[in-house]
Design a protein around this motif. Structure first.
Motif, PDB file in Angstrom:
ATOM      1  N   VAL A 117       0.997   4.138   1.413  1.00  0.00           N
ATOM      2  CA  VAL A 117       0.455   4.949   2.496  1.00  0.00           C
ATOM      3  C   VAL A 117       1.571   5.354   3.451  1.00  0.00           C
ATOM      4  CG1 VAL A 117      -1.813   3.851   2.355  1.00  0.00           C
ATOM      5  CG2 VAL A 117      -0.125   2.954   3.953  1.00  0.00           C
ATOM      6  N   GLU A 120      -6.222   4.323   1.809  1.00  0.00           N
ATOM      7  CA  GLU A 120      -6.662   3.458   0.701  1.00  0.00           C
ATOM      8  C   GLU A 120      -7.869   2.598   1.070  1.00  0.00           C
ATOM      9  OE1 GLU A 120      -3.755   1.297  -1.487  1.00  0.00           O
ATOM     10  OE2 GLU A 120      -2.473   3.042  -1.743  1.00  0.00           O
ATOM     11  N   LEU A 161       0.847  -1.191   0.000  1.00  0.00           N
ATOM     12  CA  LEU A 161       0.000   0.000   0.000  1.00  0.00           C
ATOM     13  C   LEU A 161       0.882   1.240   0.000  1.00  0.00           C
ATOM     14  CD1 LEU A 161      -2.516  -1.011   2.826  1.00  0.00           C
ATOM     15  CD2 LEU A 161      -2.801  -1.323   0.360  1.00  0.00           C
TER      16      LEU A 161
END
Length: 124
Positions: free
Chosen positions: A16, A100, A14
């Protein structure tokens, strides 16, 4: 930097910089949440909160009770890997939420999950 999630033979990345882990305590059935930041190739916990106290989950010294939650900042250094072991007793595993969206991890007792900082562009 981002977050890599490894569960058995499956992996995901991810893009992030921060995420929240939450779960239900297996005995007290109360919610626990931790806020994490991905930084300098490590995972750093920046805050935590629990909806009560009891078996193995007393809030630490300095915790503040605010709107139904004990809030505090854990005194834990940066972590290279975070291992999430599932007991199977809570019924819902771990919930990982970020910009997300949210993912449920480790719902089964055998499903150990590892989180680590990574470059999502190199791990997809």
């Amino acid at each position: 930097m981002g977050l890599c999630i490894v569960a058995g033979s499956k992996a995901a990345a991810l893009a992030v910089a921060a995420f929240t882990l939450s779960w239900t305590h297996s005995v007290e059935k109360l919610r626990w949440e931790e806020d994490w930041r991905v930084s300098d190739g490590k995972l750093q916990i920046v805050g935590a909160r629990v909806q009560g106290s009891g078996a193995g989950m007393d809030p630490p010294e300095g915790a503040v009770f605010d709107n139904g939650w004990w809030r505090y900042t854990p005194k834990v250094g940066p972590q290279g890997v975070l291992v999430l072991a599932a007991s199977g007793a809570t019924g819902d595993g771990w919930l990982l939420c970020s910009s997300e969206g949210c993912l449920t991890l480790g719902e089964d007792a055998e499903a150990t999950v590892m989180l680590r900082a990574c470059d999502p562009a190199l791990n997809r």
